[in-house]
Structures are given as structure tokens and as C-alpha cells.
Design an enzyme around this catalytic site. Structure first.
Site, PDB file in Angstrom:
ATOM      1  CG  ASP A  24      -1.803   1.191   1.350  1.00  0.00           C
ATOM      2  OD1 ASP A  24      -2.390   1.576   0.318  1.00  0.00           O
ATOM      3  OD2 ASP A  24      -1.939   1.783   2.452  1.00  0.00           O
ATOM      4  CB  SER A  25       0.269   4.811  -0.484  1.00  0.00           C
ATOM      5  OG  SER A  25      -0.910   4.892   0.306  1.00  0.00           O
ATOM      6  N   GLY A  57      -3.182   8.931  -3.690  1.00  0.00           N
ATOM      7  CA  GLY A  57      -4.471   9.404  -4.207  1.00  0.00           C
ATOM      8  C   GLY A  57      -4.422  10.728  -4.947  1.00  0.00           C
ATOM      9  CB  CYS A  87      -3.170   0.398  -2.342  1.00  0.00           C
ATOM     10  SG  CYS A  87      -3.240   2.131  -2.827  1.00  0.00           S
ATOM     11  CB  THR A  89      -4.927   4.725  -5.129  1.00  0.00           C
ATOM     12  OG1 THR A  89      -5.833   5.202  -4.133  1.00  0.00           O
ATOM     13  CG2 THR A  89      -4.594   5.829  -6.083  1.00  0.00           C
ATOM     14  CD  GLU A 166      -0.031   6.510   6.363  1.00  0.00           C
ATOM     15  OE1 GLU A 166       1.019   6.444   7.002  1.00  0.00           O
ATOM     16  OE2 GLU A 166      -0.525   5.555   5.730  1.00  0.00           O
ATOM     17  CB  CYS A 198      -9.492   4.593   0.426  1.00  0.00           C
ATOM     18  SG  CYS A 198      -7.859   4.976   1.117  1.00  0.00           S
ATOM     19  CG  HIS A 200      -5.062   4.846   4.444  1.00  0.00           C
ATOM     20  ND1 HIS A 200      -4.490   4.441   3.271  1.00  0.00           N
ATOM     21  CD2 HIS A 200      -4.038   5.240   5.251  1.00  0.00           C
ATOM     22  CE1 HIS A 200      -3.168   4.582   3.350  1.00  0.00           C
ATOM     23  NE2 HIS A 200      -2.868   5.066   4.540  1.00  0.00           N
TER      24      HIS A 200
HETATM   25  N1  DGL Z   1      -4.838   2.962   0.928  1.00  0.00           N
HETATM   26  C1  DGL Z   1      -4.817   3.650  -0.347  1.00  0.00           C
HETATM   27  C2  DGL Z   1      -6.056   3.263  -1.134  1.00  0.00           C
HETATM   28  O1  DGL Z   1      -6.654   2.251  -0.835  1.00  0.00           O
HETATM   29  C3  DGL Z   1      -4.600   5.100  -0.076  1.00  0.00           C
HETATM   30  C4  DGL Z   1      -4.117   5.870  -1.249  1.00  0.00           C
HETATM   31  C5  DGL Z   1      -3.333   7.118  -0.909  1.00  0.00           C
HETATM   32  O2  DGL Z   1      -2.188   6.993  -0.522  1.00  0.00           O
HETATM   33  O3  DGL Z   1      -3.872   8.195  -1.140  1.00  0.00           O
HETATM   34  O4  DGL Z   1      -6.455   3.905  -2.069  1.00  0.00           O
END
Ligand code: DGL
Length: 283
Positions: A24-25, A57, A87, A89, A166, A198, A200
Site C-alpha cells: 500500500d502507499s 491518491g 490499495c 488507488t 497516517e 480506500c 485506509h
Molecule cells: N490505501 C490507499 C487506497 O486504498 C490510499 C491511497 C493514498 O495513498 O492516497 O487507495
């Protein structure tokens, strides 16, 4: 003595070979890793947070695709046969491409859970919250086209929400205000299901429940993704049973990453700092 070290080396390589790759990011994919852990308690996981490039994102799909390829190559080098793009995205930007680029690897991506929402809605109106980039991807449009005919799908990007999470601010008044401003209009339009698009966002589920009340079902796709991982493990006949450990890797600041993981109550076995060198991710 030499044999002793050789054994340790072999068992280390074996355990690395048996890991499922998850990326993930940032810490969003932890919601998915936890669901995988519940489904497959003894599997080893290598988790990569591309914190150096967070948030995804707000970036272009081309950029995210490039980062995803670098992370996938890293995980393949570690022996991962299954890679979960935890993730939405990155899945929107790179899932199709990665499957073509690495056909010998099984990639499992996130798909906004529009299907269960559309199947279960009584009001005929459902909401989706996700990043701006996720809504721009073809994947989202195709999910709506395939599964939501006759249902009104209200899309709401949530810029800044990933950064709040975060920063460990998932329960802060500012986060609640942001969410209230995004989801109250959706509720007024009659949604009875809200899809968390998402990874998160499950961390703010309790706040969303408080704002939306019991009449709106909040859908987190992580358990369905974990079941899919388990099916793929069986399909490829892979004996996944190992030590049940997770190696937490970040391309960002390790101390900050560990702090957020602790706030999210994650048991930490091993943490590793990774570094981007051009398009390659290195230990
Ligand atoms: N967890 C990522 C998602 O599901 C977050 C993307 C981000 O870093 O903006 O889209």
C-alpha cells in the site's frame, strides 16, 4: 557449527519464500493484512508501505503504476508468489498491467465493493468514498457499469483523509468534521450503504458509524479479499504454513512508520527500511 548456520540460512530463505506480499502507499493495507492474518494465521507476510510517495491518491495513475511495478519487483525478488495490492488507488492504476507484466505471479487487487452494496440496497442509492485517483481509474467505472445498473452511485473523494489517518488522527475532531462534511449530503440523498473505497478508511469506520447511524451499512471489502487470497493459496496448492510473522517494510521514515503501527496496535516482529534507487526498491 557450519551446518548450524547453514540450517538457519535455509530456514530463513524458506520462510522468505513462503511469504505473501502485501503493499500500500502507507498503513491502509494493514486493514487487509489483518484480514489475511485472520484467514491464514500461519502465513508469513511481507508488507511494503511506500510511505516515501504517500499519498498515492493525489498522484497521476502513470506515476502510481511505476511505483507499483517497483514494489512488485521487490516482492517477487523476496520470493512472493502471491501479491496483494492492498490499495484501491494502486489497483486502479496498476492491477491489469502487473498481471500482464508478471504472468507467473498471482496478483489480488482491491475493487470498490459496489457489487454487494448494489445487491443489498433498498433505497436504490449507495455511496462510495475513495481517493481522487481511484475514481479516475477505469476499474471503478467498469465496476459501476457491471454491477450497479439501476442503482444511483454517489462518489465522494476525500482529499486529506489518508494523511489524517497516517498521522494517527483517526479519532480527532478535525477528522470527524471532514467526514461529516463529505457523508452528510450522501445521507440526505438517501444512501443506505457506504462503500469504503480506500484501505485506509476502515480506521475511521467507528466515526462514520457515529455520523451515519444504524440505517447506513458500511462496507469494508478486506474480509472478502482475504477469502480470495485463501482460495488462490489452495488453487496453487501452496503449503502456506510458516511462523505467522509479518515483516513491516517502509520506503519512508522507519521510526514514524513504527509509531503509527503501534498506534494501530499492530504486533511488530521485524521492521525494515527500504530505499528507492531510481525505479528499484532496495533493502
Ligand atoms: N490505501 C490507499 C487506497 O486504498 C490510499 C491511497 C493514498 O495513498 O492516497 O487507495
Amino acid at each position: 557449527m557450519t551446518f548450524f548456520f547453514f540450517d538457519i540460512l535455509v530456514s530463513l530463505i524458506m520462510s522468505l519464500n513462503s511469504a505473501i506480499g502485501v503493499f500500500d502507499s502507507g498503513v491502509g493495507g494493514v486493514t487487509v493484512a489483518n484480514a489475511i492474518r485472520s484467514e491464514l494465521p500461519l502465513c508469513n507476510i511481507i508488507y511494503v508501505a511506500d510511505s516515501a510517495h504517500l499519498p498515492y491518491g493525489d498522484r497521476s495513475l502513470v506515476e502510481i503504476k511505476e511505483y507499483s511495478e517497483g514494489i512488485a519487483s521487490f516482492l517477487i525478488d523476496q520470493g512472493c508468489k502471491i501479491i496483494v495490492i492492498a490499495c484501491n488507488t494502486a489497483s486502479a492504476a496498476a492491477l491489469k498491467y502487473l498481471r500482464e507484466r508478471f504472468p507467473h505471479i498471482r496478483f489480488i487487487g482491491m475493487e470498490p465493493a459496489v457489487k454487494p452494496a448494489a445487491e443489498q440496497t433498498k433505497s436504490g442509492v449507495v455511496g462510495v468514498i475513495a481517493t481522487t485517483a481511484t475514481f479516475q481509474g477505469e476499474l471503478f467505472a467498469s465496476v459501476v457499469e457491471r454491477f450497479a445498473s439501476g442503482v444511483e452511485v454517489i462518489r465522494q473523494p476525500c482529499p486529506g483523509l489518508v494523511q489524517q489517518i497516517e498521522a494517527g488522527q483517526q479519532n480527532a475532531p478535525k477528522t470527524e468534521d471532514m467526514l461529516r462534511q463529505w457523508v452528510t449530503p450522501m445521507k440526505e440523498k438517501g444512501i443506505d450503504a457506504l462503500v469504503l473505497g480506500c484501505t485506509h478508511y476502515p480506521f475511521v469506520k467507528p466515526v462514520l458509524e457515529k455520523i451515519l447511524g444504524p440505517d447506513v451499512r458500511i462496507i469494508d471489502p478486506a474480509p472478502a479479499i482475504a477469502r480470495q487470497v485463501s482460495r488462490v493459496v489452495q488453487e496453487i496448492n501452496w503449503n502456506i504454513n510458516a511462523e505467522g510473522t509479518t515483516e513491516w517494510c517502509t520506503s519512508g521514515n522507519k521510526a514514524e512508520f513504527l509509531k503509527v503501527l503501534q498506534q494501530l496496535e499492530q504486533p511488530i516482529h521485524v521492521a525494515t527500511k527500504l530505499t528507492w534507487n531510481q525505479n528499484r526498491l532496495l533493502r
